[in-house]
Design a protein around this motif. Structure first.
Motif, short mmCIF file in Angstrom:
data_model
loop_
_atom_site.label_atom_id
_atom_site.label_comp_id
_atom_site.label_asym_id
_atom_site.label_seq_id
_atom_site.Cartn_x
_atom_site.Cartn_y
_atom_site.Cartn_z
N ARG A 1 13.08 -17.32 -0.65
CA ARG A 1 12.24 -16.13 -0.68
C ARG A 1 13.12 -14.89 -0.94
NH1 ARG A 1 9.02 -14.37 3.54
NH2 ARG A 1 10.53 -15.04 5.10
N PRO A 2 12.70 -14.03 -1.86
CA PRO A 2 13.53 -12.87 -2.21
C PRO A 2 13.89 -12.00 -1.02
CG PRO A 2 11.79 -13.16 -3.84
CD PRO A 2 11.52 -14.16 -2.75
N ILE A 3 12.98 -11.82 -0.06
CA ILE A 3 13.25 -10.94 1.07
C ILE A 3 14.38 -11.48 1.94
CG2 ILE A 3 11.55 -12.00 2.64
CD1 ILE A 3 10.90 -9.14 3.59
N ASP B 1 12.92 -21.47 2.79
CA ASP B 1 12.78 -20.08 3.22
C ASP B 1 13.84 -19.19 2.57
OD1 ASP B 1 11.45 -18.13 4.80
OD2 ASP B 1 13.03 -18.24 6.30
N ASP C 1 17.37 -13.44 10.24
CA ASP C 1 17.31 -13.55 8.79
C ASP C 1 18.57 -13.06 8.09
OD1 ASP C 1 14.92 -14.84 8.53
OD2 ASP C 1 13.72 -13.03 8.41
N GLU D 1 7.22 -16.78 -1.15
CA GLU D 1 7.01 -15.38 -1.51
C GLU D 1 7.33 -14.52 -0.29
OE1 GLU D 1 2.97 -15.04 -2.76
OE2 GLU D 1 3.20 -16.44 -4.43
N ASP D 2 7.50 -13.22 -0.53
CA ASP D 2 7.80 -12.32 0.58
C ASP D 2 6.71 -12.40 1.65
OD1 ASP D 2 10.13 -11.58 -0.60
OD2 ASP D 2 9.46 -9.60 -1.25
N ASN D 3 5.46 -12.30 1.24
CA ASN D 3 4.34 -12.42 2.17
C ASN D 3 3.91 -13.88 2.23
OD1 ASN D 3 4.22 -9.61 2.72
ND2 ASN D 3 3.13 -9.29 0.79
N THR D 4 4.72 -14.66 2.93
CA THR D 4 4.48 -16.10 2.97
C THR D 4 3.41 -16.46 3.98
OG1 THR D 4 5.56 -18.25 3.30
CG2 THR D 4 6.29 -16.45 4.69
N ARG E 1 16.74 -13.66 0.77
CA ARG E 1 17.92 -13.62 -0.09
C ARG E 1 18.55 -12.22 -0.08
NH1 ARG E 1 15.69 -13.50 -4.95
NH2 ARG E 1 16.19 -11.29 -5.16
N LYS E 2 17.72 -11.18 -0.11
CA LYS E 2 18.26 -9.82 -0.11
C LYS E 2 19.02 -9.52 1.18
CE LYS E 2 14.74 -8.00 -3.24
NZ LYS E 2 13.49 -7.19 -3.37
N ASN E 3 18.56 -10.11 2.28
CA ASN E 3 19.27 -9.90 3.54
C ASN E 3 20.68 -10.49 3.49
OD1 ASN E 3 17.10 -8.60 4.74
ND2 ASN E 3 16.29 -10.45 5.68
#
Length: 583
Positions: free
Chosen positions: A133-135, A130, A547, A113-116, A137-139
């Motif tokens: 995690r969406p955050i 890692d 990241d 999760e974003d707040n892992t 992946r968005k990077n």
């Protein structure tokens, strides 16, 4: 087909449709008669529902599914009763008709999760998790979009994307090379390129007048948040151009990226000489999101019996607006900050401009109220302001005050990552003197042309004062790109090598192929390279580039996931004619 839709594309208008989704089980919630499952793929999350009243066997199956199981699910899209406005698919859910377990999974070592709950080292070891995690992946999606935009802009400007070699000759100038032994050429080594510098210049000699490459580069240097041993550059070169042509072309590129990715129309970029950047900000990559320009105080601060100032080469300070209310504890903390080994100052002087029009300072013993007023006037200070002063050798104290200025900017929330202050820094010194080696080194690289106004007269009289025909692009205090007009004349290039301490023979031995090419008609040319990983971080509003790299190294240059670098077998060592021993 494994799936008919992704987990991020279904909307309220899809209600009633039968769909098949594939993805990973992010979390599940068993309410006794119903199970809710969040199914995740690269595109998003969709909620699944299994009801004991509808299908008891399916409900029992859903209860035994673990986190990160890979599932194929078929069901009917329906409207959710408790909608989730935080996700694009939050208006719908899937009433499950069948679940096919494509693969089970061991419980992951941290939450995906974003707040892992996973720390940096743990997430680096399991980087493949890692990346789910969406955050993160968005990077990488941002990186992809920027790369496509770069290619689009440069292609429209007639640049050709041309690959250059990864196995090249090692040269001693600049940072340390990574070297690669050659099996077929005993006791000889390739180097991995720190940049494609010489090859792109050769492409200009070859007549390819506009070249670019989004290229991997390698430097064996100490690491930090914005450095990796392998990194990516947007590497560019142009023929029949001068400095102004390059600045206009690539200012256009950066404006295009901001317009297309962030829908921001940027004004014309500022310009600043290296001399002014150092004088007013203590850095060749000044953060211009806030003011606090340096003010030099020798004329009003020296000669008052305060030896710390009187014996200094430079007395210089900044004015923090509205900070005269800083407590003694806060001021002591600032003093401790500048005394840290990373900054290296011996102390800090403060002057508070009180609301009652008086001054309170740490040097009241030596300076009258009238003296302090003269210092305050140099800053155009107002009531309520705080003046912070440091002294010492010129370049050293400027660097120290720069660190304090950035700290104050952070404390006062003046460094918003989404406020963009962009400037070109020009007129760098061509050379820098090494006391240790008793010789000059090129500040950028030995192929940078000297400013025509300084060549050859000033080079003959005082090489250290020659300006380079070089330029850096700085965004929010980070150097994003740098380049120069190149030397294209063989005699001038040889003269540069001589100034750097090369003998004629040594210059030809290391750079003979470039010097030879110049004999066949090298055009005037210039170029620039942008740190692509840093550019991505700027667009995302973060400092670390890690990241934005799929599989980065840690601060020791190690890949914790694959445990590299590592030893190789004795047989491999023998093949490479190396006789290393394991320690």
């Amino acid at each position: 087909m494994f799936r008919t839709k992704t987990c991020g594309e279904l909307r309220i208008e899809d209600c009633g449709k039968q769909v098949t989704l594939c993805g990973w089980l992010q979390k599940s919630r068993d309410l006794g008669s119903m199970t809710f499952i969040d199914l995740r793929d690269r595109y998003g999350i969709t909620q699944l529902v299994c009801n004991i009243d509808t299908d008891k066997e399916l409900y029992e199956q859903s209860k035994n599914l673990g986190r990160e199981y890979v599932l194929q699910v078929t069901g009917i899209v329906r409207e959710r009763s408790n909608k989730n406005k935080n996700i694009p698919t939050g208006d719908i859910e899937i009433e499950v008709k069948s679940i096919n377990i494509l693969n089970n999974a061991t419980l992951p070592p941290f939450t995906i999760e974003d707040n892992t709950d996973g720390g940096d080292e743990l997430r680096m070891k399991y980087r493949y998790l890692d990346l789910r995690r969406p955050i993160v992946r968005k990077n990488l999606e941002l990186r992809h979009r920027l790369a496509q935009l770069v290619r689009s802009y440069l292609s429209k400007e007639n640049f050709l994307e041309i690959e250059t070699p990864f196995l090249i000759r090692s040269t001693p100038e600049g940072a340390r090379d990574f070297v690669v032994p050659s099996r077929m050429n005993p006791n000889q080594f390739y180097a991995l390129p720190q940049s494609p510098q010489q090859y792109k210049q050769l492409l200009m000699v070859s007549g390819f007048d506009r070249y670019f490459q989004i290229v991997k580069c390698f430097r064996d240097e100490d690491l930090r948040a914005d450095r990796q041993p392998e990194f990516t550059q947007i590497d560019c070169e142009m023929s029949f151009v001068g400095q102004e042509d390059v600045l206009n072309m690539f200012e256009g590129l950066i404006k295009y990226l901001f317009k297309e990715e962030k829908q921001l129309e940027l004004d014309k970029f500022q310009r600043m000489t290296w001399q002014d950047a150092m004088k007013y900000y203590g850095s060749d990559k000044p953060d211009l999101r806030f003011d606090m320009k340096f003010v030099e105080l020798n004329d009003v601060a020296q000669g008052k019996g305060f030896s710390v100032f009187d014996d200094a080469e430079l007395v210089v300070g900044i004015c923090a607006k509205g900070c005269a209310n800083y407590t003694r504890k806060q001021l002591d903390a600032l003093t401790d900050f500048v005394k840290r080994p990373q900054v290296g100052a011996k102390g800090l002087v403060y002057i508070k401009y009180n609301e009652d029009d008086t001054f309170k300072s740490s040097i009241d013993k030596f300076y009258s109220q009238e003296d302090l007023q003269k210092i305050a006037d140099k800053f155009s200070a107002q009531k309520g302001d705080l003046i912070l002063i440091m002294s010492g050798k010129t370049m050293q104290v400027r660097t120290q005050l720069c660190a304090l200025r950035l700290e104050m900017g952070s404390q006062l929330n003046l460094r918003n990552p989404f406020n963009y202050a962009i400037t070109w820094v020009t007129d760098f010194p061509l050379l820098e003197w090494s006391e240790e080696d008793n010789r000059f080194y090129a500040m950028h690289h030995p192929f940078t042309a000297p400013n025509p106004e300084d060549y050859p007269d000033i080079l003959d009289k005082d090489p250290g004062k020659v300006r380079a025909w070089a330029y850096d692009l700085v965004i929010n205090g980070t150097e994003i790109g740098g380049g120069s007009v190149r030397i294209h004349d063989r005699d001038m290039q040889m003269r540069m090598f001589e100034t750097l301490g090369f003998t004629h023979e040594a210059a030809l031995e290391q750079f003979g192929f470039l010097m030879g090419a110049f004999q066949y008609g090298a055009p005037p040319h210039a170029g620039i390279a942008f740190g692509f990983d840093r550019l991505c971080a700027i667009f995302a509003g973060v400092e670390s580039i890690r990241d934005f790299i799929a599989f980065p190294k840690n601060n020791s240059g190690r890949d914790l996931m694959s445990d590299s670098p590592n030893y190789i077998s004795d047989a491999q060592l023998e093949e490479l004619y190396l006789s290393l021993k394991k320690q």
